[in-house]
Write a protein that holds these residues in place. Structure first.
Motif: not given
Length: 519
Positions: A142-167
């Motif tokens: 997709l050429k964009n970062p991905i974040i996976v959160i569970d139903s309690s809004f806990k972050i389970l995993t994510y792609s390369n942190k360097e690609d996440i430009l949003d503070p």
């Protein structure tokens, strides 16, 4: 291939004059596209053909199961030209035929790319490389970062942190948890937009993070357990992104289904334990003891469940992460858990409360942020947390009915109303004391206020002074009213059973009246 005629209709809707559909053949899937030439003889059912109406030959009029994109450059009446039903998109005459053809080729190319990308993701799933690897692969596609959160809004995993430009999201990742501002905005958006479906990707923006997000739900056994979020950081979203994201969500669902106790590595302890108990996954006391021991968790012997409703929180004019920071400051002992649309804290009973009153710091926090809390009765066995969680939620709901201005409600103070709630056929009139009926009738006839005066008098432990203050009347007026009440209904204020009976009649009828008016 999965290119249908409807896809072309959607793509060219801004350039279209008319659409003609063959209802028996509108769901056909296309393998390729061709420009019609002067020597065109054969037409394949699975091809989409492009040409100008001035180039149409007589023999094409009788063709069956044909699909065309036509630029009407000579004012042909297309509906009358064809003798057989056909799928036709009539394009405006000023459009360039080669531009239309190139756009169609791009659609086919994109479909091939989706097929190739899907194969890569499916291969990763078959090889059982795990969710982290699937998320990385999908992010690369997709050429964009991905974040996976569970139903309690806990972050389970994510792609390369360097690609996440949003503070904002970099901060969330550091904390491994979505901020409460995002949770409130997300829930409000879904509540207002009833057309959103968890299993279909949709776009979302929020005040905390202006960056566009593409979100798709993850379901296991038809239950929403997580969400996959794509951030538009490096590349603008394209139509194909939704297809790739939908497939990614389904593959992640299959991975999570393999492990019903799937939790993030940072969450093997406290939050995982509490969620499993509340979900009813953990019920055996020995299993719970083993989980507590392995995670090195310690619980007090005097616990209460605090359930916070943050749906009315107003985050305008407050800095990013304000609510999260203030929760951590106000309740520093345990990390809050977001569960079933509520923030849950399980803590020692006296940590934030004194008997049936909340600390001033807590009270100020609740009022200033328009947050409500329900507090369970005290318990000592963490395996019973689900029972007391239900108490806290009921305290929230009943507290809202009784007094919407009170931001905190203790279950111990509303337990009677919970009992009443289990009887659906109760009529508040059945609980009216004969004394109260008589006072009501007298008030209506004489325009007095004896009914209310008696309630305030009993509520204030038969104190003339406190009753007068609350009613804003002189003590002599209060004394006269009480004397008149005794004369009318002959109440014996020294008889505790009689007084309790009348007071409970007030409380029960008031509650049942409020609940009946809600439905």
């Amino acid at each position: 291939m999965s290119i249908t005629f409807k896809r072309f209709i959607e793509h060219f809707k801004g350039k279209t004059e008319n659409v003609y559909l063959d209802r028996n053949n509108e769901d056909i899937k296309f393998d390729d596209a061709k420009l019609i030439t002067q020597n065109q003889i054969d037409y394949c059912e699975n091809f989409i053909y492009i040409c100008k109406t001035s180039m149409l030959q007589e023999k094409i009029r009788n063709k069956e199961n044909i699909s065309l994109i036509l630029i009407n450059d000579n004012k042909t009446c297309i509906e009358n030209f064809f003798r057989k039903s056909a799928n036709i998109i009539e394009i405006k005459e000023n459009e360039d035929i080669f531009q239309i053809y190139n756009e169609i080729r791009e659609i086919f190319y994109e479909d091939i790319q989706i097929a190739n990308d899907s194969a890569i993701l499916l291969k990763a799933s078959i090889l059982e490389n795990g969710i982290d690897n699937i998320v990385t692969l999908a992010s690369n596609i997709l050429k964009n970062p991905i974040i996976v959160i569970d139903s309690s809004f806990k972050i389970l995993t994510y792609s390369n942190k360097e690609d996440i430009l949003d503070p904002y999201w970099r901060k969330n990742i550091t904390k491994r948890y979505c901020s409460y501002e995002f949770i409130v905005g997300f829930k409000n958006m879904k509540r207002k937009n009833k057309n959103i479906k968890d299993d279909e990707p949709y776009e979302f923006t929020c005040t905390e993070s202006s960056i566009l997000k593409l979100i798709s739900g993850v379901k296991v056994n038809n239950k929403h357990i997580a969400s996959v979020i794509v951030l538009e950081c490096k590349k603008k979203f394209s139509p194909r992104d939704k297809e790739i994201l939908a497939l990614t969500s389904r593959i992640i669902a299959q991975e999570m289904k393999k492990n019903s106790f799937y939790r993030n590595a940072n969450d093997v302890g406290y939050e995982g334990l509490i969620c499993d108990i509340l979900d009813g996954i953990l019920v055996n006391k020995e299993d719970i003891k083993e989980r507590i021991k392995s995670a090195n968790i310690k619980f007090s012997k005097n616990l209460s469940v605090f359930a916070f409703n943050i749906s009315n929180y107003n985050y305008k004019n407050k800095y990013l992460g304000y609510l999260t920071d203030n929760f951590n400051y106000t309740f520093p002992i345990k990390d809050p858990i977001y569960y079933n649309d509520k923030v849950i804290i399980i803590e020692e009973t006296g940590a934030f409360t004194n008997s049936t009153k909340v600390d001033k710091k807590i009270k100020d926090f609740l009022i200033s942020n328009n947050i409500y809390v329900g507090i369970s009765k005290e318990f000592s066995d963490i395996s019973e947390a689900k029972k007391y969680y239900i108490q806290a939620v009921k305290a929230l709901d009943i507290g809202k009915i009784l007094n919407s201005k009170n931001n905190s409600t203790f279950y111990s103070l509303i337990q009677l109303y919970d009992l009443l709630g289990s009887y659906n056929t109760l009529d508040y009139k059945d609980f009216y004391s004969p004394h109260l009926i008589k006072l009501k009738q007298y008030d209506n006839k004489k325009h007095t206020d004896l009914y209310k005066t008696l309630f305030i008098y009993l509520k204030n432990n038969q104190s003339m002074e406190k009753t007068s203050e609350e009613l804003f009347i002189h003590r002599n007026t209060t004394r006269y009213r009480i004397k008149r009440i005794v004369e009318l209904v002959n109440i014996d204020f020294s008889n505790i059973e009689e007084v309790l009976n009348i007071y409970m009649s007030y409380k029960i009828t008031d509650y049942l009246k409020k609940t009946s008016s809600m439905f």
